[in-house]
Scaffold this motif. Structure first.
Motif, PDB file in Angstrom:
ATOM      1  N   ALA A 138      31.020  28.939  50.424  1.00 34.03           N
ATOM      2  CA  ALA A 138      30.600  27.544  50.239  1.00 34.03           C
ATOM      3  C   ALA A 138      31.287  26.613  51.248  1.00 34.03           C
ATOM      4  O   ALA A 138      30.643  25.732  51.828  1.00 34.03           O
ATOM      5  CB  ALA A 138      30.897  27.088  48.806  1.00 34.03           C
ATOM      6  N   LEU A 139      32.577  26.806  51.454  1.00 31.07           N
ATOM      7  CA  LEU A 139      33.295  25.965  52.427  1.00 31.07           C
ATOM      8  C   LEU A 139      32.795  26.211  53.849  1.00 31.07           C
ATOM      9  O   LEU A 139      32.633  25.269  54.630  1.00 31.07           O
ATOM     10  CB  LEU A 139      34.802  26.232  52.348  1.00 31.07           C
ATOM     11  N   ALA A 167      39.359  41.946  40.255  1.00 32.55           N
ATOM     12  CA  ALA A 167      38.060  42.388  40.761  1.00 32.55           C
ATOM     13  C   ALA A 167      36.911  41.644  40.102  1.00 32.55           C
ATOM     14  O   ALA A 167      35.897  41.366  40.747  1.00 32.55           O
ATOM     15  CB  ALA A 167      37.910  43.890  40.547  1.00 32.55           C
ATOM     16  N   ALA A 168      37.058  41.304  38.829  1.00 34.08           N
ATOM     17  CA  ALA A 168      35.963  40.669  38.097  1.00 34.08           C
ATOM     18  C   ALA A 168      35.918  39.150  38.240  1.00 34.08           C
ATOM     19  O   ALA A 168      34.841  38.556  38.170  1.00 34.08           O
ATOM     20  CB  ALA A 168      36.060  41.034  36.616  1.00 34.08           C
ATOM     21  N   GLN A 199      37.100  33.709  45.080  1.00 34.84           N
ATOM     22  CA  GLN A 199      37.552  33.527  46.465  1.00 34.84           C
ATOM     23  C   GLN A 199      36.393  33.644  47.440  1.00 34.84           C
ATOM     24  O   GLN A 199      36.253  32.833  48.358  1.00 34.84           O
ATOM     25  CB  GLN A 199      38.616  34.561  46.826  1.00 34.84           C
ATOM     26  N   LEU A 200      35.581  34.670  47.262  1.00 29.78           N
ATOM     27  CA  LEU A 200      34.451  34.871  48.169  1.00 29.78           C
ATOM     28  C   LEU A 200      33.443  33.737  48.054  1.00 29.78           C
ATOM     29  O   LEU A 200      32.934  33.232  49.061  1.00 29.78           O
ATOM     30  CB  LEU A 200      33.785  36.225  47.898  1.00 29.78           C
ATOM     31  N   GLY A 201      33.146  33.324  46.837  1.00 25.45           N
ATOM     32  CA  GLY A 201      32.179  32.242  46.628  1.00 25.45           C
ATOM     33  C   GLY A 201      32.641  30.916  47.216  1.00 25.45           C
ATOM     34  O   GLY A 201      31.870  30.223  47.896  1.00 25.45           O
ATOM     35  N   CYS A 241      40.651  40.800  54.818  1.00 24.07           N
ATOM     36  CA  CYS A 241      40.084  42.135  54.589  1.00 24.07           C
ATOM     37  C   CYS A 241      41.181  43.201  54.622  1.00 24.07           C
ATOM     38  O   CYS A 241      41.183  44.129  53.794  1.00 24.07           O
ATOM     39  CB  CYS A 241      39.007  42.450  55.624  1.00 24.07           C
ATOM     40  N   ALA A 242      42.120  43.064  55.542  1.00 24.49           N
ATOM     41  CA  ALA A 242      43.230  44.016  55.621  1.00 24.49           C
ATOM     42  C   ALA A 242      44.107  43.937  54.369  1.00 24.49           C
ATOM     43  O   ALA A 242      44.570  44.968  53.851  1.00 24.49           O
ATOM     44  CB  ALA A 242      44.063  43.755  56.878  1.00 24.49           C
ATOM     45  N   VAL A 243      44.336  42.735  53.866  1.00 24.89           N
ATOM     46  CA  VAL A 243      45.127  42.555  52.641  1.00 24.89           C
ATOM     47  C   VAL A 243      44.416  43.203  51.459  1.00 24.89           C
ATOM     48  O   VAL A 243      45.042  43.887  50.635  1.00 24.89           O
ATOM     49  CB  VAL A 243      45.397  41.056  52.366  1.00 24.89           C
TER      50      VAL A 243
END
Length: 101
Positions: free
Chosen positions: A27-28, A14-15, A21-23, A56-58
């Protein structure tokens, strides 16, 4: 011992891992010129949209797995773990299906 390891890994995920991954994903997408409207386009847009929905489901299955493990529901925790694993494989397969543009 596995519970303690799971809690620590959950905190690290989480930290550190999830924000990375989101960042990198944002960016991609920005680099490729992806917009909300382009997610409905055939090819790259639709595959990316499917990958995002599956991701999101994962994440939801992984969160439910953590909850079920802590709540003493081993059967449900196992189902969510298997669902998360299968979904993760789907995310990787969809990522490889994205056209190189």
């Amino acid at each position: 011992m596995l519970t303690a390891v799971g809690r620590r890994f959950g905190i690290i995920t989480a930290a550190v891992f999830l924000p990375v991954q989101l960042g990198t994903g944002v960016a991609l997408a920005w680099r490729k010129g992806v917009t909300w409207a382009s997610l409905a386009d055939p090819g790259y847009g639709r595959i990316l949209a499917a990958k995002l929905l599956l991701f999101c489901a994962v994440m939801a299955a992984a969160a439910l797995h953590g909850w079920a493990s802590g709540a003493g529901r081993p059967r449900f925790a196992r189902i969510m773990a298997i669902s998360s694993l299968a979904g993760s494989l789907g995310v990787v397969l969809l990522a490889t299906a994205l056209p190189a543009t």
